[in-house]
Motif scaffolding. Structure first.
Motif: not given
Lengths: 246, 246
Positions: A116-134
């Motif tokens: 949406x225009x609102x979303x684009x306007x305010x930008x975002x908080x970005x994060x990146x996670x790596x998930x492990x199993x055993x």
DNA sequence: CAAAACTACTTGTATATACAAGTTATCTAT
DNA sequence: ATAGATAACTTGTATATACAAGTAGTTTTG
């Protein structure tokens, strides 16, 4: 709690009876007519309750026969919208590592979902996670939270980017959103593809490049309508497949 | 085609208008009252059509505001247990081609699911189908039906292998099981992986070998407890992603 | 001018009823 | 005894109506 509406009451009663084992797998539920008499209401209202339960996978209908309880396997594996640790942690020794701490960015263009225009306007908080199993890296998740205004405490406006200042509660994004902003994740939409690994993803997932990778684009729906969380997931399925059931 | 019911007619008209672009993303649909007048029916019936479209993700509602078109995702909701034609056929020109007609075999060993002694003993009926969406081959499905005893008509025991005698009703395996044996599919469990295409699969799906392929192992649950249907699916997701929502 | 009230429109919940269509068991005629 | 009709039950579709509740714009009031 949900006693305001009759159909919600019927829904909760039936769901409770199924979950507590009073109605067992494959067992026939009372017919719509019986329930309508019991609750002193109409078939339409009973059907409304049934529709909810069907949507959530608790029951199913057969025309002319009746309504029956589905098998109790309603755990939805990784395709569900439950958090990673919530689903996987029950069975495996699961943990996550934050690769990129939450930081304010603009949304990439093109984005995999229409914003949406609102979303684009305010930008975002970005994060990146790596998930492990055993101890095996199985999933790389890139998350985009629109940096909208939220009410963190009464009469106190703030933005999602206040996330960047502290770490995730219990390593869980969902739990943090709940505690800090009382935002609940209530569902998701996703598209799944098989793609080739690239340098970046292959490196984290300890695999060769140009090898098959499960790629998932997600949009989480929250209790705050028009606030969505977006994620792209890269899964190495060599050792751990993704499972689900209905 | 689905003209028997008013709500199906409304459903198809609206879906058609959305897919053809007459109603664009975010646009407001006519209100329930307007549609009820247009179709000379009642709000309940219009709402039934709306409910279907909501379930399939075409539209969404906002209380007090109206009903709106969701952004188009153009993907196949194949993660549900509905039959291929049932899910895909409504949106795309979907059809299937039987590659290997139903034939009696032994279960391969090892099998991707643990089989019961009974299942192993009686063997299975095997068939192989190629699925198309808009003339593009998108999925190769290999199906194993345990060749157990079933009651096809009163006092008439037969086996699943009587499937080999005639073609599938309306090209649908589920419909055939329903009509011939009154077996209903009520759910599924599945595991999803990304693998490399091999000669056999690549050939049918019109792609190169060693390219990413979505691989799904399935066990369908039926109304006949302890009767499961097993399938392995190979999906070319280059053009059509697999989608789901909760 | 600004807040409050009103109005018109939307979807949400609900009642009451009817007939169609699929399933199952029983009864009936052959 | 078996096949067919019937009855009683189930869910599916439909009509007609009413009021509640959320939204948005207009009008009234202070």
């Amino acid at each position: 709690m949900n006693k305001d509406f009759i159909y919600k009451q019927v829904y909760q009663d039936l769901k409770g009876s199924i979950l507590s084992g009073q109605y067992k797998t494959g067992q026939k539920l009372p017919s719509e007519n019986e329930l309508k008499t019991i609750y002193k209401t109409t078939r339409v209202t009973i059907r409304q309750a049934f529709d909810e339960l069907i949507k959530e996978g608790f029951i199913y209908k057969e025309h002319g026969k009746g309504t029956f309880v589905k098998s109790e396997t309603r755990s939805l594996g990784l395709l569900s919208f439950k958090g990673f640790s919530e689903v996987v942690g029950e069975e495996y020794n699961a943990h996550s590592k934050v690769i990129i701490q939450p930081q304010v960015r603009r949304f990439p263009t093109p984005f995999f979902y229409e914003l949406s225009p609102t979303e684009v306007k305010y930008g975002c908080v970005y994060l990146e996670r790596l998930r492990f199993a055993d101890e095996t890296p199985v999933m790389l998740e890139q998350t985009y939270l629109p940096n909208i205004e939220v009410i963190s405490s009464p009469n106190n406006l703030s933005r999602i980017d206040s996330l960047t200042e502290d770490t995730l509660i219990g390593g869980s994004l969902f739990k943090t959103l709940h505690t800090k902003f009382s935002i609940e994740v209530i569902g998701l939409e996703q598209a799944i593809k098989a793609i080739e690994s690239e340098k970046y993803t292959a490196n984290f997932l300890k695999m060769k490049t140009k090898k098959p990778l499960l790629y998932i684009e997600r949009r989480y729906l929250t209790s705050r309508s028009s606030f969505y969380i977006y994620s792209t997931l890269y899964c190495n399925t060599d050792k751990y497949a993704i499972s689900s059931s209905f």
